[in-house]
Design a protein around this motif. Structure first.
Motif, PDB file in Angstrom:
ATOM      1  N   THR A 192       0.827  -1.198   0.000  1.00  0.00           N
ATOM      2  CA  THR A 192       0.000   0.000   0.000  1.00  0.00           C
ATOM      3  C   THR A 192       0.868   1.258   0.000  1.00  0.00           C
ATOM      4  O   THR A 192       1.911   1.303   0.643  1.00  0.00           O
ATOM      5  N   VAL A 201       1.864   4.727   1.206  1.00  0.00           N
ATOM      6  CA  VAL A 201       1.730   5.507   2.430  1.00  0.00           C
ATOM      7  C   VAL A 201       2.624   6.739   2.307  1.00  0.00           C
ATOM      8  O   VAL A 201       3.809   6.619   1.997  1.00  0.00           O
ATOM      9  N   LYS A 244       6.491   8.901   0.139  1.00  0.00           N
ATOM     10  CA  LYS A 244       6.627   7.499   0.497  1.00  0.00           C
ATOM     11  C   LYS A 244       8.047   7.377   1.064  1.00  0.00           C
ATOM     12  O   LYS A 244       8.971   7.956   0.511  1.00  0.00           O
ATOM     13  N   LYS A 247      -0.924  13.269  -1.418  1.00  0.00           N
ATOM     14  CA  LYS A 247      -1.782  12.695  -0.369  1.00  0.00           C
ATOM     15  C   LYS A 247      -3.132  12.266  -0.948  1.00  0.00           C
ATOM     16  O   LYS A 247      -3.638  11.196  -0.617  1.00  0.00           O
ATOM     17  N   ALA A 290      -2.519   9.179  -3.138  1.00  0.00           N
ATOM     18  CA  ALA A 290      -2.195   7.999  -2.330  1.00  0.00           C
ATOM     19  C   ALA A 290      -3.470   7.399  -1.740  1.00  0.00           C
ATOM     20  O   ALA A 290      -3.599   6.172  -1.646  1.00  0.00           O
ATOM     21  N   HIS A 291      -4.401   8.264  -1.364  1.00  0.00           N
ATOM     22  CA  HIS A 291      -5.687   7.770  -0.851  1.00  0.00           C
ATOM     23  C   HIS A 291      -6.498   7.139  -1.987  1.00  0.00           C
ATOM     24  O   HIS A 291      -7.060   6.049  -1.836  1.00  0.00           O
ATOM     25  N   ALA A 349      -4.370   3.828  -3.383  1.00  0.00           N
ATOM     26  CA  ALA A 349      -3.567   3.217  -2.314  1.00  0.00           C
ATOM     27  C   ALA A 349      -2.930   1.891  -2.718  1.00  0.00           C
ATOM     28  O   ALA A 349      -1.806   1.599  -2.339  1.00  0.00           O
ATOM     29  N   TYR A 366      -1.001   5.593  -9.393  1.00  0.00           N
ATOM     30  CA  TYR A 366      -0.533   6.713  -8.566  1.00  0.00           C
ATOM     31  C   TYR A 366       0.557   7.495  -9.301  1.00  0.00           C
ATOM     32  O   TYR A 366       0.493   8.724  -9.397  1.00  0.00           O
TER      33      TYR A 366
END
Length: 183
Positions: free
Chosen positions: A17, A19, A64, A154, A157-158, A161, A167
């Motif tokens: 994932t 983050v 990340k 951000k 990433a959400h 994920a 991404y």
């Protein structure tokens, strides 16, 4: 179906994932440590240059927690030898058939089933070398762009994920905008 399409055979780190973390000075230290180790490992292969790139190379940017290193070589004629040397030091080679980026040789360093670093090896004369450095340097000198990029990262990433490729692709418009406008 080949082995690269069968995700059941992929290592755990291939689908971890995304983050995004707060920046830490440790990323700069780790970047220098990785560069030093790679210079030693790749010395026989006529390394032209090596740089800490990516978000962890920008001190105030959330990212990340993976150190991206880019190395420039004369050509890829000895890439099989590089793969052999690097694989002995926790670097996992991601072949072009899976990476889909013929312009580089790509490696992922893994510790405890988590990515800790990426290595992008490019050939001398690659426009990607200049683009990565120009983008990094522009953000290092522009807090407004850092804030804008952090917000985007951000959100993406959400949204993505579990899909690193989506991404990365979703960030490309911002990167190209910065390169066209500020470089």
């Amino acid at each position: 179906m080949n082995e690269h399409e069968d995700r059941s055979k992929w290592p755990v780190w291939a689908e971890e994932t995304i983050v995004i973390e707060e920046p830490t000075p440790e990323w700069q230290i780790k970047g220098e440590e990785e560069k030093k180790q790679l210079l030693s490992l790749l010395d026989p292969f006529e390394i032209i240059d090596i740089e800490h790139i990516g978000s962890t190379s920008i001190p105030s940017l959330q990212a990340k927690p993976i150190i991206d290193i880019m190395t420039k070589v004369k050509d890829f004629s000895r890439s099989d030898e590089m793969v052999a040397v690097l694989s002995e030091h926790d670097w996992n080679y991601v072949p072009p058939s899976l990476d889909q980026r013929e312009w580089r040789k790509y490696f992922v360093k893994v510790h405890n089933n988590k990515r800790v670093a990426h290595l992008h090896i490019v050939q001398e004369g690659s426009e990607r070398w200049d683009e990565h450095l120009q983008f990094r340097n522009t953000l290092r000198n522009n807090p407004k762009l850092v804030a804008e990029y952090a917000t985007l990262k951000k959100r993406l990433a959400h949204e993505f994920a579990g899909d690193r490729e989506a991404y990365t692709e979703a960030k490309s418009e911002f990167i190209q905008k910065v390169l066209k406008r500020y470089v």
